[in-house]
Enzyme design. Structure first.
Site, PDB file in Angstrom:
ATOM      1  N   ASP A  35      -4.944  21.761 -25.585  1.00  0.00           N
ATOM      2  CA  ASP A  35      -3.883  20.824 -25.222  1.00  0.00           C
ATOM      3  C   ASP A  35      -3.528  19.982 -26.441  1.00  0.00           C
ATOM      4  OD1 ASP A  35      -2.876  19.536 -22.229  1.00  0.00           O
ATOM      5  OD2 ASP A  35      -2.577  18.331 -24.039  1.00  0.00           O
ATOM      6  N   ILE A  36      -2.241  19.757 -26.653  1.00  0.00           N
ATOM      7  CA  ILE A  36      -1.765  19.011 -27.820  1.00  0.00           C
ATOM      8  C   ILE A  36      -2.141  17.525 -27.727  1.00  0.00           C
ATOM      9  CG2 ILE A  36       0.537  18.321 -26.976  1.00  0.00           C
ATOM     10  CD1 ILE A  36       1.661  19.490 -29.625  1.00  0.00           C
ATOM     11  N   ASN A  90      -2.315  20.299 -11.950  1.00  0.00           N
ATOM     12  CA  ASN A  90      -1.352  19.297 -11.483  1.00  0.00           C
ATOM     13  C   ASN A  90      -0.184  20.040 -10.847  1.00  0.00           C
ATOM     14  OD1 ASN A  90      -2.809  17.088 -12.487  1.00  0.00           O
ATOM     15  ND2 ASN A  90      -1.946  17.369 -14.525  1.00  0.00           N
ATOM     16  N   GLY A  96       1.680  14.440 -11.769  1.00  0.00           N
ATOM     17  CA  GLY A  96       1.626  14.471 -13.232  1.00  0.00           C
ATOM     18  C   GLY A  96       2.045  15.786 -13.854  1.00  0.00           C
ATOM     19  N   GLN A  97       2.551  16.736 -13.052  1.00  0.00           N
ATOM     20  CA  GLN A  97       2.995  17.999 -13.668  1.00  0.00           C
ATOM     21  C   GLN A  97       4.252  17.748 -14.483  1.00  0.00           C
ATOM     22  OE1 GLN A  97       3.641  21.347 -11.013  1.00  0.00           O
ATOM     23  NE2 GLN A  97       3.998  22.754 -12.722  1.00  0.00           N
ATOM     24  N   HIS A 103      -0.454  26.254 -15.028  1.00  0.00           N
ATOM     25  CA  HIS A 103      -1.514  26.129 -16.038  1.00  0.00           C
ATOM     26  C   HIS A 103      -2.701  25.409 -15.433  1.00  0.00           C
ATOM     27  CE1 HIS A 103       1.228  22.690 -16.388  1.00  0.00           C
ATOM     28  NE2 HIS A 103       0.171  21.953 -16.679  1.00  0.00           N
ATOM     29  N   HIS A 105      -5.827  23.096 -16.429  1.00  0.00           N
ATOM     30  CA  HIS A 105      -6.483  22.279 -17.449  1.00  0.00           C
ATOM     31  C   HIS A 105      -7.988  22.503 -17.311  1.00  0.00           C
ATOM     32  CE1 HIS A 105      -3.059  19.329 -18.210  1.00  0.00           C
ATOM     33  NE2 HIS A 105      -2.687  19.823 -17.050  1.00  0.00           N
TER      34      HIS A 105
END
Ligand code: AMP
Ligand code: ZN
Length: 117
Positions: A35-36, A90, A96-97, A103, A105
């Protein structure tokens, strides 16, 4: 058509190699990348290569692919030697999506409180 790449989707662009990512694992059907904006020492996103808008759509349309994603979360945890970790999908903007390509997390490497915020 369900599962087809979407021109305006960031994660489809990562799958296509058009946007760079720190890929940690790849299979025929999935990609896992860091994750960035990591929220834990390990924060990896596992995505199906095919486009589905969220985990529910993925599970409904392609349950074997959903299982591939779940299997890869364990592989990511194994690579980072995590005994405990959290998998989060999410689903919906209220949760919070922000990216509308399913995806998981994978979060770990620090204490994780329950329930989350
Ligand atoms: P969500 O908010 O559940 O939709 O998760 C989207 C995640 O994608 C967030 O944790 C972002 O930090 C992450 N993200 C956004 N852009 C990138 C990118 N280019 N490379 C890696 N992760 C990203
Ligand atoms: Zn996509």
């Amino acid at each position: 058509m369900a599962g087809e790449p979407q021109d305006d989707c960031l994660f489809c662009k990562i799958v296509a190699g058009q946007v760079p990512a720190t890929v940690v694992r790849e299979t025929d059907t999935t990609v896992a990348f860091r994750d960035i904006n990591p929220q834990a020492p390990t924060h990896v996103l596992v995505i199906p290569k095919a486009h589905y808008k969220d985990a529910a759509a993925l599970a409904a349309a392609a349950p074997e692919l959903a299982a591939d994603v779940l299997r890869e979360t364990q592989a990511v945890a194994d690579e980072d030697k995590l005994d405990s970790y959290r998998i989060v999908f999410n689903t919906g903007s209220g949760a919070g999506q922000t990216v509308w390509h399913a995806h998981a997390h994978v979060l770990g490497g620090r204490g994780l409180e329950w329930p989350p915020g």
